[in-house]
Scaffold this motif. Structure first.
Motif, PDB file in Angstrom:
ATOM      1  N   LEU A  36      -0.319  -1.257  -7.748  1.00 34.44           N
ATOM      2  CA  LEU A  36       0.269  -1.559  -6.441  1.00 34.44           C
ATOM      3  C   LEU A  36      -0.795  -1.611  -5.356  1.00 34.44           C
ATOM      4  CD1 LEU A  36       3.429   0.708  -6.759  1.00 34.44           C
ATOM      5  CD2 LEU A  36       3.422  -1.794  -6.669  1.00 34.44           C
ATOM      6  N   VAL A  37      -1.757  -0.687  -5.397  1.00 39.01           N
ATOM      7  CA  VAL A  37      -2.844  -0.698  -4.412  1.00 39.01           C
ATOM      8  C   VAL A  37      -3.718  -1.938  -4.599  1.00 39.01           C
ATOM      9  CG1 VAL A  37      -4.832   0.554  -3.507  1.00 39.01           C
ATOM     10  CG2 VAL A  37      -2.803   1.817  -4.230  1.00 39.01           C
TER      11      VAL A  37
ATOM     12  N   GLY B 162       7.838   1.916  -4.830  1.00 35.82           N
ATOM     13  CA  GLY B 162       6.750   2.547  -5.570  1.00 35.82           C
ATOM     14  C   GLY B 162       7.188   3.792  -6.320  1.00 35.82           C
TER      15      GLY B 162
ATOM     16  N   THR C  59       0.530   2.981  -9.980  1.00 34.16           N
ATOM     17  CA  THR C  59       0.072   3.244  -8.616  1.00 34.16           C
ATOM     18  C   THR C  59      -1.161   2.418  -8.284  1.00 34.16           C
ATOM     19  OG1 THR C  59       0.966   5.495  -8.606  1.00 34.16           O
ATOM     20  CG2 THR C  59      -0.813   5.029  -7.079  1.00 34.16           C
ATOM     21  N   VAL C  60      -2.134   2.434  -9.187  1.00 35.56           N
ATOM     22  CA  VAL C  60      -3.356   1.651  -8.976  1.00 35.56           C
ATOM     23  C   VAL C  60      -3.021   0.164  -8.881  1.00 35.56           C
ATOM     24  CG1 VAL C  60      -5.546   0.944 -10.021  1.00 35.56           C
ATOM     25  CG2 VAL C  60      -4.870   3.345 -10.059  1.00 35.56           C
TER      26      VAL C  60
ATOM     27  N   VAL D 131      -8.815   2.492  -4.621  1.00 44.00           N
ATOM     28  CA  VAL D 131      -8.736   2.130  -6.039  1.00 44.00           C
ATOM     29  C   VAL D 131      -9.754   2.928  -6.846  1.00 44.00           C
ATOM     30  CG1 VAL D 131      -9.106   0.270  -7.701  1.00 44.00           C
ATOM     31  CG2 VAL D 131      -7.815  -0.177  -5.606  1.00 44.00           C
TER      32      VAL D 131
ATOM     33  N   SER E 105       3.646   7.163  -3.868  1.00 44.16           N
ATOM     34  CA  SER E 105       3.974   7.523  -5.257  1.00 44.16           C
ATOM     35  C   SER E 105       2.910   8.431  -5.875  1.00 44.16           C
ATOM     36  CB  SER E 105       4.130   6.263  -6.110  1.00 44.16           C
ATOM     37  OG  SER E 105       2.943   5.499  -6.127  1.00 44.16           O
ATOM     38  N   ILE E 106       1.703   8.458  -5.299  1.00 41.98           N
ATOM     39  CA  ILE E 106       0.650   9.357  -5.796  1.00 41.98           C
ATOM     40  C   ILE E 106       1.138  10.798  -5.758  1.00 41.98           C
ATOM     41  CG2 ILE E 106      -1.692  10.222  -5.396  1.00 41.98           C
ATOM     42  CD1 ILE E 106      -2.276   7.547  -3.987  1.00 41.98           C
TER      43      ILE E 106
ATOM     44  N   VAL F 112       7.055   3.928 -10.346  1.00 43.51           N
ATOM     45  CA  VAL F 112       6.152   4.916 -10.943  1.00 43.51           C
ATOM     46  C   VAL F 112       6.948   6.016 -11.635  1.00 43.51           C
ATOM     47  CG1 VAL F 112       4.391   6.652 -10.436  1.00 43.51           C
ATOM     48  CG2 VAL F 112       4.287   4.418  -9.321  1.00 43.51           C
TER      49      VAL F 112
ATOM     50  N   GLY G 140       2.149   2.232  -3.365  1.00 44.52           N
ATOM     51  CA  GLY G 140       1.214   2.999  -4.185  1.00 44.52           C
ATOM     52  C   GLY G 140       0.854   4.339  -3.580  1.00 44.52           C
TER      53      GLY G 140
ATOM     54  N   TYR H 292       0.823  -1.211   0.000  1.00 43.14           N
ATOM     55  CA  TYR H 292       0.000   0.000   0.000  1.00 43.14           C
ATOM     56  C   TYR H 292       0.857   1.262   0.000  1.00 43.14           C
ATOM     57  CZ  TYR H 292      -3.254   3.643   1.183  1.00 43.14           C
ATOM     58  OH  TYR H 292      -3.980   4.808   1.152  1.00 43.14           O
TER      59      TYR H 292
END
Length: 599
Positions: free
Chosen positions: A454-455, A421, A451-452, A351, A293-294, A425, A290, A287
């Protein structure tokens, strides 16, 4: 014999939590707050791109380096002592970073600052483990989760505000100076409000210096190419990953030797056999890969692709912070009632929010900041239902004595996840940007896809944990209301777990139940005392009343059991070369109670 647990909650626990949250906010804020100040640092100090990379990456590197060993020091040498030392070092190094006269001085200060932050964070979780139990622990971790989410998300906003108020020429110094008054206040409050360290005379475990060095080397070898790849993916020293694997194998071999020779390795690998801890650690790693990295790709997109100012970029990311702050506090209250489904629901929400953000950015709206506000708010709400609840459940079955070490391992996984991450990314983001010749919407979309993904992997781990938990509960039937069948679950558990105690020795297992209706008593504190009156083992009961105690030797022991709202219990148990099962039946205050042997 000293009491193994407190009869009543520490009245200073909420004040102590305030100190912990302030300190935790400072250390985690410094992970992201410097990003928006990098151009100001470059102009003010004449720093090169490589030196700026070390200002950001060096902090994360040394932060992750010391987590496990400092957690162990706090467990054995005193959490208040380690907390105050670490906080003082963090405050001093923040001041040194702000006073830097050249890039080298700034990089060294950031490396030391990261180490101080890494020393501090396991103490925070250890103190929460020590002072809170049951639903209150969930609320405390919920507030800490809110701090994690807010500090990560508002870092760019805070840096932008400081640069706006103090000017871009020297404004970067205030990114570090702001920690000094807050750190001094937290130090004074910590001296007054944190509980005094209990004496551990005669109980101190060896520090396992060799194990600490091997683990530290493995973490550095793994994280170094990851953090350097943020600036130059192809030029990162990826061969160090092989070195990390080798050092990791040597670490495992050494820890097994330490277990055989003196019984006190740096990391108790038996904890990883506890499903809730192992799955929670894996979920946290994925988590955070992801989650962090957002902000990395969105900050780059907004400032470089859409020419937002640092303050405007920070404001655009604020909805995520707001959603995370609110849901973290709520999630901490709900986790004791809803359990793992709450985490799975939070991951699904994240997500949905990120996919919606990706769709909006693909449309390339004119007012992009307003357009992504609602999707980021949804993602933030989901994130708040993941971090703190996962931390609560992952550490739920960890004995308080191992709290700091277990927290260090958990947070090391999160730091490694963040590095992985951002590296993955960032590589996709920059390669797409280069191949598309500056197509920012396409590049940010490519980064968000990773990113999505990884989540989603974290979501799959959460679902697997949920399913395995339900299967396990079906195999272990609940106690009958009349209390007459409480022996059956313990006997069944013994058959299924024979000779599988985490530390490889004889174990005492069973459940703690109420005398009036046979229902489980959660959160009991159980202690084995040998014939000489010394503590031989200690454990905290699980939410379903089950427990496991692992003394180092066979023999006859006194089993001391305490639980809130129940009369304490003392009974004799026998431990031989095989697993022994006992059910403890506790009555209300002033009522008779017994330890009943199952076999």
């Amino acid at each position: 014999m000293s009491s193994p647990g407190q009869a009543a909650p520490d009245p200073r626990r909420w004040r102590a939590l305030v100190v912990c949250l302030v300190a935790g906010f400072m250390t985690l804020l410094d992970v992201s707050i410097v990003n928006v100040a990098l151009p100001s640092m470059q102009r003010g100090l004449g720093a090169s791109a490589a030196e700026l990379s070390w200002v950001v990456s060096g902090y994360a590197l040394t932060f992750g380096l010391v987590l496990v060993s400092s957690g162990r020091l706090g467990d054995d040498r005193g959490r208040k002592k380690m907390f105050l030392i670490s906080l003082a070092l963090f405050t001093i190094t923040s001041a040194v970073a702000g006073l830097s006269v050249d890039p080298t001085m700034l990089v060294i200060a950031r490396l030391l600052q990261g180490a101080a932050g890494g020393m501090l964070n396991p103490q925070i979780i250890g103190v929460i483990q020590q002072l809170f139990s049951g639903r209150e622990r969930g609320r405390a971790f919920g507030l800490f989760g809110a701090v994690i989410g807010i500090s990560t998300a508002v870092g760019p906003l805070s840096g932008g505000l400081l640069l706006q108020w103090t000017g871009e020429a020297e404004g970067w110094r205030w990114v570090f100076y702001v920690n000094v008054p807050i750190g001094i206040i937290a130090l004074l409050l910590g001296l007054w409000w944190l509980p005094r360290d209990e004496s551990t005379s005669g109980e101190r475990r060896p520090l396992d210096v060799v194990g600490a060095l091997l683990l530290g080397g493995a973490v550095v070898a793994l994280m170094l190419p990851l953090v350097l790849s943020e600036q130059d993916f192809a030029g990162a020293p990826w061969w160090l990953v092989g070195v990390a694997v080798l050092l990791g194998l040597l670490f495992v071999a050494w820890e097994r030797r330490a277990k055989r020779t003196h019984g006190h390795p740096l990391v108790n690998f038996g904890l990883l056999r506890t499903r809730s801890y192992a799955m929670g650690t894996a979920l946290g790693l994925l988590y955070f890969a992801g989650f962090t990295s957002i902000f990395f790709v969105l900050t780059l997109f907004l400032q470089q692709g859409r020419q937002f100012t640092p303050l405007e970029a920070g404001l655009a990311l604020t909805p995520f912070a707001v959603g995370s702050a609110v849901s973290s506090a709520v999630g901490g209250r709900l986790i004791s009632r809803l359990g793992k489904p709450l985490i799975v629901g939070g991951l699904v929400t994240v997500v949905i929010g990120l996919v919606a953000t990706d769709i909006v950015l693909r449309l390339d709206p004119v007012s992009v900041g307003w357009a992504i506000a609602l999707p980021l708010l949804v993602a933030g709400v989901g994130g708040g239902l993941v971090i703190a609840p996962n931390q609560t459940l992952a550490l739920e079955e960890v004995p308080a004595r191992e709290g700091g070490t277990a927290a260090g391992v958990l947070q090391t996984g999160q730091r490694i996840g963040s590095a992985i991450g951002i590296s993955a990314v960032g590589a996709v983001f920059f390669s797409t940007l280069a191949s598309s010749r500056g197509d920012w919407p396409s590049s940010i979309s490519s980064g968000l896809v990773i990113t999505v993904g990884l989540v989603v992997l974290a979501l799959l781990v959460g679902i697997a944990d949920l399913v395995l938990g339900r299967v396990s509960r079906r195999r272990t039937p609940d106690s009958e209301p009349d209390g007459g069948s409480t022996a059956a679950p313990a006997a069944q558990e013994t058959e299924e777990t024979q000779e599988t105690s985490p530390d490889g020795g004889p174990a005492v297992v069973g459940r703690v139940v109420r005398s009036e209706d046979g229902r489980p008593v959660p959160g009991a504190v159980l202690t084995l005392v040998d014939e000489a009156g010394h503590q031989a083992a200690r454990a905290d009961g699980d939410a379903d009343g089950s427990f496991r105690l692992v003394p180092r030797h066979s023999g006859s022991y006194q089993l001391v059991v305490r639980a809130r709202g129940r009369a304490p219990d003392v009974g004799r148990v026998a431990v031989n070369g095989r697993e022994s099962a006992y059910d403890v039946v506790l009555g209300p205050a002033a009522e008779d109670h017994v330890v009943r042997a199952v076999r």
